[in-house]
Design an enzyme around this catalytic site. Structure first.
Site, PDB file in Angstrom:
ATOM      1  N   CYS A 244      59.384  34.655  50.666  1.00 43.93           N
ATOM      2  CA  CYS A 244      60.371  35.649  50.233  1.00 43.93           C
ATOM      3  C   CYS A 244      61.170  36.092  51.457  1.00 43.93           C
ATOM      4  CB  CYS A 244      59.714  36.815  49.511  1.00 43.93           C
ATOM      5  SG  CYS A 244      58.434  37.634  50.458  1.00 43.93           S
TER       6      CYS A 244
ATOM      7  N   ALA B 231      47.118  36.372  46.490  1.00 43.72           N
ATOM      8  CA  ALA B 231      47.119  37.794  46.109  1.00 43.72           C
ATOM      9  C   ALA B 231      48.520  38.396  46.169  1.00 43.72           C
ATOM     10  CB  ALA B 231      46.184  38.568  47.050  1.00 43.72           C
TER      11      ALA B 231
END
Ligand code: SAM
Length: 433
Positions: free
Chosen positions: A373, A253
């Site tokens: 990230c 998601a």
């Protein structure tokens, strides 16, 4: 500012208080935006993002200006003053208006006993100007632990990383390769008067000169393009996708990479997308629907394999783990307030646990791409090194790519003010037998 609404800056103070109490902007900002007429919404958004971005500088200044901290029930007024300081230091808004509106908002927040304080503090701030930053935490406006960690991890680059985190990120698109070539879509953008250039590293990426609302993008609703950072797009270039593969996106998601995978190879046997968040999983379906793509969605803890896995191993696994998000602070400045130094060790344990679990359901000869990230090695190449100590048969693949730095166990992209976010990728393969 509308008559029947809370003043914008009172709403901004409310949002900032919620962030301080642990909510992300993406959780607490949308309801506040809905309280405003559409024209006022960008103002509130800019106030909240800007105040988060410069929080650690402005908060230092405010604390020295306050003789003593406000009582806990009055904490919202502290945030009201931070929002005003943000505007005084970083906007063109007239200072008399900032002062007047802040006093008015203080009253609207039902804190009439503090209007004198608000007025006095902001008057002094305006008259005296910004103080010299006391330390690097104030100078670069980051929590001190992050500054120290980055200085330690990136002795050559830490200043650039910190400065880049305070800059505006570009808006980047991924062209749906099943619908348009990048050149064809660049032409459509040009016809629409939207200034754009191809991304340097990602084959289907387009970077816009200025952000635009998605409804101005040609054929957006019909699935022509998606908004996705260039570094995030790179996952498909190292997954080595081919027809008939079964692919798992283990932490999917809102589905940016799930959709990139489906667009990159039209004839995959199937794509399974897992996410443990019931709130976030529907976003994957929305993105699939807009792009007219199909995947099998499951809400589950990916690591609890026995609860969701059908026993058929995967040819390809993308493991885009939950992480500190320290590579995307420029897009999510609330991370500066939300993240704690003590988060990193437990996150690393989750990351290593997920990696081991996904390894167990990868086919012999199959490939796993580990992604974050983050710019902290603890979540990146050190995870890969720890994993390889436990799974000594795992093959570390050196992808032939032009981007990132070779960390010995994966590649690190540091955030680039002119293009992509901070990201880490490692490619692992399981021996044939
Ligand atoms: C970095 S985000 C994924 C971003 C996504 N891959 C994309 O490109 O749009 C990490 C996701 O992992 C999910 N997550 C965290 N722990 C998980 C777990 N144990 N199993 C499955 N999903 C998990 C979170 O809900 C979050 O949506």
């Amino acid at each position: 500012m509308g008559d029947h609404h809370q003043p914008i800056r009172a709403l901004a103070a409310d949002v900032m208080l919620a962030v301080e109490n642990g909510q992300s902007l993406s959780q607490c900002l949308p309801p506040a935006l809905n309280d405003l007429p559409p024209n006022d919404r960008p103002v509130l958004q800019a106030l909240c993002y800007g105040t988060c971005r410069w929080f650690h500088r402005l908060d230092g200044e405010l604390q020295t200006r306050l003789k003593k901290p406000l009582r806990k029930p009055d904490r919202i007024v502290h945030h009201l003053m931070l929002v005003a300081l943000f505007q005084l230091r970083f906007s063109q808004h007239a200072s008399y208006a900032i002062l007047n509106e802040s006093v008015e908002a203080c009253r609207a927040l039902d804190k009439p006993h503090l209007t004198g304080l608000v007025n006095g503090v902001l008057r002094a701030a305006e008259r005296e100007g910004a103080p010299e930053p006391e330390d690097d935490a104030a100078r670069y406006s980051h929590p001190a632990w992050m500054v120290e960690k980055l200085r330690h991890n990136w002795p050559e680059d830490w200043r650039n990383i910190l400065e880049g985190n305070n800059a505006q990120a570009p808006m980047t698109l991924r062209v749906n390769a099943l619908r348009f070539s990048r050149d064809a879509y660049l032409n459509l953008l040009q016809e629409a008067g939207i200034d754009a250039t191809p991304t340097r590293l990602a084959p289907h990426g387009i970077q816009l000169a200025r952000p635009v609302p998605v409804d101005r993008l040609p054929w957006f609703d019909d699935g022509a393009v998606s908004v996705q950072d260039e570094a995030a797009q790179l996952c498909t270039t190292i997954l080595d996708l081919a027809p008939r593969q079964r692919v798992l996106d283990a932490c999917a998601a809102p589905g940016g990479k799930t959709c990139a995978i489906l667009e990159a190879c039209g004839e995959l046997a199937e794509v399974v997308a897992i996410d443990e968040s019931a709130d976030r999983l529907p976003r994957v379906q929305e993105n699939l629907d807009r792009l007219d793509l199909q995947a099998i969605l499951k809400q589950a803890d990916a690591a609890a394999v026995d609860q969701w896995w059908d026993g058929q191993a995967f040819d390809r696994i993308l493991l885009d783990v939950p992480c500190s998000a320290s590579g995307v602070i420029r897009r999510h400045p609330d991370i500066k307030l939300l993240r704690r130094e003590s988060d990193i060790v437990p996150l690393a344990a989750i990351q290593l646990g997920l990696l081991n679990a996904m390894w167990s359901i990868l086919k012999p000869g199959g490939r796993l791409v580990y992604a974050t990230c983050s710019v902290f090695p603890q979540e990146n190449h050190r995870i890969i090194q720890r994993f390889r100590k436990q799974q000594d048969s795992a093959i570390l693949v050196e992808p032939e790519v032009q981007w990132g730095r070779d960390m010995g166990a994966g590649r690190q992209l540091l955030p680039d003010p002119n293009s992509h976010d901070g990201f880490f990728y490692a490619v692992l393969e399981k021996p044939e037998s």
